[in-house]
Enzyme design. Structure first.
Site, PDB file in Angstrom:
ATOM      1  CD  GLU A  93      -3.252   0.526   2.020  1.00  0.00           C
ATOM      2  OE1 GLU A  93      -4.006  -0.408   1.677  1.00  0.00           O
ATOM      3  OE2 GLU A  93      -3.388   1.137   3.086  1.00  0.00           O
ATOM      4  CD  GLU A 136      -2.692   1.090  -4.456  1.00  0.00           C
ATOM      5  OE1 GLU A 136      -2.619   0.267  -3.517  1.00  0.00           O
ATOM      6  OE2 GLU A 136      -3.737   1.323  -5.082  1.00  0.00           O
ATOM      7  CB  CYS A 187      -7.428  -3.522   5.455  1.00  0.00           C
ATOM      8  SG  CYS A 187      -6.611  -2.023   5.784  1.00  0.00           S
ATOM      9  CB  SER A 206      -5.389   0.673  -1.500  1.00  0.00           C
ATOM     10  OG  SER A 206      -4.455  -0.358  -1.647  1.00  0.00           O
ATOM     11  CE  LYS A 214     -11.113  -8.150   7.365  1.00  0.00           C
ATOM     12  NZ  LYS A 214     -10.273  -7.722   6.257  1.00  0.00           N
ATOM     13  CD  GLU A 255     -11.779  -9.000   2.803  1.00  0.00           C
ATOM     14  OE1 GLU A 255     -11.504  -9.484   3.921  1.00  0.00           O
ATOM     15  OE2 GLU A 255     -11.192  -8.002   2.351  1.00  0.00           O
ATOM     16  CD  GLU A 302     -15.127  -9.057  -6.915  1.00  0.00           C
ATOM     17  OE1 GLU A 302     -15.425  -9.885  -6.028  1.00  0.00           O
ATOM     18  OE2 GLU A 302     -15.818  -8.061  -7.188  1.00  0.00           O
ATOM     19  CB  CYS A 336     -10.363  -4.550  13.716  1.00  0.00           C
ATOM     20  SG  CYS A 336     -10.330  -4.356  11.955  1.00  0.00           S
TER      21      CYS A 336
HETATM   22 FE1  HC1 Z   1      -8.830  -6.112  11.040  1.00  0.00          FE
HETATM   23 FE2  HC1 Z   1      -7.143  -6.250   9.178  1.00  0.00          FE
HETATM   24  S1  HC1 Z   1      -6.907  -4.949  11.032  1.00  0.00           S
HETATM   25  S2  HC1 Z   1      -9.291  -5.471   8.876  1.00  0.00           S
HETATM   26  O1  HC1 Z   1      -9.477  -4.631  11.541  1.00  0.00           O
HETATM   27  O2  HC1 Z   1      -6.442  -4.953   8.003  1.00  0.00           O
HETATM   28  O3  HC1 Z   1     -11.159  -7.917  10.886  1.00  0.00           O
HETATM   29  O4  HC1 Z   1      -7.954  -7.140  13.746  1.00  0.00           O
HETATM   30  O5  HC1 Z   1      -7.580  -8.738  10.523  1.00  0.00           O
HETATM   31  O6  HC1 Z   1      -7.645  -8.232   6.937  1.00  0.00           O
HETATM   32  O7  HC1 Z   1      -4.423  -7.429   9.834  1.00  0.00           O
HETATM   33  C1  HC1 Z   1     -10.294  -7.222  11.042  1.00  0.00           C
HETATM   34  C2  HC1 Z   1      -8.399  -6.761  12.786  1.00  0.00           C
HETATM   35  C3  HC1 Z   1      -7.776  -7.615  10.366  1.00  0.00           C
HETATM   36  C4  HC1 Z   1      -7.369  -7.510   7.798  1.00  0.00           C
HETATM   37  C5  HC1 Z   1      -5.413  -6.984   9.515  1.00  0.00           C
END
Ligand code: HC1
Ligand code: SF4
Length: 565
Positions: free
Chosen positions: A278, A281, A298, A318, A357, A360, A365, A504
């Site tokens: 990141e 980028e 993220c 990103s 998540k 996700e 994709e 998170c």
């Molecule tokens: Fe998260 Fe991440 S910090 S998004 O908050 O970028 O869920 O803890 O795992 O993928 O590393 C969540 C937390 C996590 C991702 C990372």
């Protein structure tokens, strides 16, 4: 003011409820959260004044000279009647409800000694009344258990600016549902799960993927590899009565090995990779001066929010996969290449504080040859359930270390779990001076803290560039920032967005907690960062060896994504 005959001073408390709680009396509530607007619907927090008038304490400001009582016969009678009425229209399959033992309605019924419910209706009659909506990959809605407190509605519209659910119909037919009672999956819901976090009953619950994990663990032809997200370690202990905010990662590793996971790794490792990709980028965009700000990617609820509401901004998000997904794609490719004789199928299980998540991991994709890079996503509470089911006495476990090589991470990857962490990690990479003092001093740059919006400037060492940075959490705050950017009221080079207020650490998959608890979790992550030997992502030796090996020609393929909604 006088409470139950005792003088109680008050200062900035916004309502009587806060003053009463400050005085050590836990007035019951079903619809009150200090971080949401006051709705005053449940009336459980009623108090009686010296004239015998009844007030909802959540929506009445304290006044000097006020005299109130919290537990008179009238109040007791009203509370019991209210609970009986709520229970009469509530599907009470409590023993098989996933909120069993963690349900506010159940707690209050016990507390107020409700031992019979008049106007009873059979479970079947409830099930026939409203259909259960399990269309979402993250949450399940069961309107038969809804008590119309409106907590989910306010969370979704006020905090998240999504408005996927609202009240519909009137009187006895009143219900909470998406517009036209559509399946949630067909709405603008971003899967953040914050509605389920505030739901006091089992009306909105998180999808349970524990059975799928057990199935994989019991299958000898499968190699079950786990990644644990940064924020999980500072919250899971609470499920076992441990101190709030205690970092229990070594106990989590020990528990997961006992459960039967073949390898246990850390998502913070993949977060280090995210920092590198990141930042590269970002520096590239900065050099060219176009398509700025760069928005972080993220948080999958944030990505979905942009897709739904601001698709024109997608080119500024990103292209980095989230650490969860980087871990999954890298893990599967790495073991295929380095250990081809192992014919077991690799199953990647994530333990995440987050419900989005789950969604996700299922995105098209983020599949390779039709197979998801991450197979199953457990929440923090899901893992706690597995530990509990296994009979493991969590507190008494001997601490164990993560597996190698993907258990090695820097403090920069670790602090991703709190709002501002991604930004601070990127700054640690951008600056030239990587001495301890310099890394420590970044904590004063403005990225830390639980405020929903943080804006600051960062002068770079070239003496010319001043980076303008914003860090927001809560999608409502993100929307306000987007409007400022669009109206040209503000300009930023880099913007970090996390959907959950505080980042998170406050994910909907964690044990629920308001500001004080979030502060302890954040403090614990920053303390753990300070204790890591590696403070910035470049220092992680495993990362450099990957860039010389598998990532040499495949970094784009394995670590980046182009969403096409
Ligand atoms: Fe998260 Fe991440 S910090 S998004 O908050 O970028 O869920 O803890 O795992 O993928 O590393 C969540 C937390 C996590 C991702 C990372
Ligand atoms: Fe709203 Fe988030 Fe709940 Fe979806 S998951 S309905 S976006 S609060």
């Amino acid at each position: 003011m006088m409470i139950n005959g005792e003088r109680v001073p008050f200062t900035n408390e916004k309502n009587i409820l806060d003053v009463v709680r400050k005085a050590g009396i836990d007035l019951p509530t079903l619809c009150y959260y200090s971080e949401l607007s006051v709705y005053g619907a449940c009336r459980m927090c009623i108090v009686e004044d010296h004239r015998g008038s009844i007030h909802a304490s959540c929506s009445t400001p304290p006044k000097n000279g006020m005299e109130i009582w919290t537990n008179t016969p009238t109040l007791q009678k009203h509370r019991r009647t209210l609970l009986r009425l709520l229970l009469a229209s509530h599907c009470r399959e409590c023993t098989t409800c996933s909120k069993n033992g963690n349900c506010k309605l159940q707690d209050l019924s016990k507390r107020f000694g409700i031992d019979e419910v008049r106007f009873d209706k059979s479970e079947k009659a409830f099930k026939d009344e409203y259909k259960i909506d399990d269309s979402s990959p993250s949450i399940t809605r069961n309107p038969n258990k809804c008590i119309h407190c409106g907590d989910c509605v306010r969370m979704c519209s006020e905090t998240q600016n999504v408005g996927a659910i609202d009240f519909a119909l009137r009187g006895y037919n009143l219900m909470v549902c998406p517009a036209f009672d559509m399946p949630l999956a067909e709405t603008e819901c971003v899967n953040c799960g914050q509605c389920s976090a505030v739901c006091p009953t089992g009306a909105i619950i998180i999808k349970n993927d524990v059975p799928a994990v057990w199935k994989a663990i019991h299958d000898k032809k499968k190699r079950v590899v786990a990644q644990v997200a940064p924020a999980v370690r500072v919250a899971l202990g609470e499920a076992f009565g441990m101190k709030e905010g205690e970092n229990v990662m070594p106990l989590i590793v020990a528990a997961m090995r006992k459960i039967g996971f073949d390898e246990v790794y850390d998502t913070s490792f993949a977060a280090d990779l995210t920092v590198i990709e990141e930042t590269n980028e970002f520096l590239h965009k900065l050099e060219n001066g176009n398509d700025l700000p760069l928005f972080t990617s993220c948080c999958p609820a944030w990505v979905k929010y942009v897709e739904n509401k601001h698709p024109e901004l997608m080119s500024q998000v990103s292209t980095c996969k989230s650490p969860q997904q980087m871990f999954g794609s890298l893990m599967k490719a790495y073991w295929k290449e380095s250990n081809p004789e192992d014919d077991r199928e690799t199953v990647v299980v994530s333990v995440m504080p987050c419900t989005a998540k789950k969604a996700e991991a299922g995105r098209e994709e983020l599949k390779t040859d039709g197979i998801s890079d991450v197979d199953i996503v457990l929440t923090t509470e899901g893992l706690a359930d597995m530990i509990y089911e296994s009979g493991i006495v969590f507190k008494d476990l001997e601490p164990e270390a993560m597996d190698m090589p993907f258990g090695m991470y820097s403090g920069a990857g670790l602090i991703f779990g709190v709002s501002g962490g991604v930004t601070e990690a990127v700054i640690r990479k951008v600056i030239q001076d990587k001495s301890h003092t310099s890394i420590n001093n970044i904590k004063f740059c403005g990225a830390r803290g639980l405020e929903g919006t943080k804006e600051f400037e960062l002068p770079l060492e070239d003496g010319e560039t001043v980076l303008k940075i914003a860090v927001v959490s809560g999608l409502g705050n993100a929307e306000k920032l987007i409007q400022k950017i669009k109206s040209k009221e503000a300009f930023y080079h880099f913007v970090e967005v996390m959907a959950c207020p505080g980042g998170c650490i406050a994910g909907a998959g964690q044990p629920f907690g308001l500001t004080d608890k979030k502060k302890l979790r954040a403090k614990a992550l920053y303390a753990s960062d300070k204790q890591t030997q590696l403070r910035h992502a470049d220092e992680n030796p495993m990362i450099s060896s990957l860039y010389e090996g598998i990532l040499k020609d495949r970094s784009h393929e394995l670590l980046h994504v182009h969403y096409h909604k």
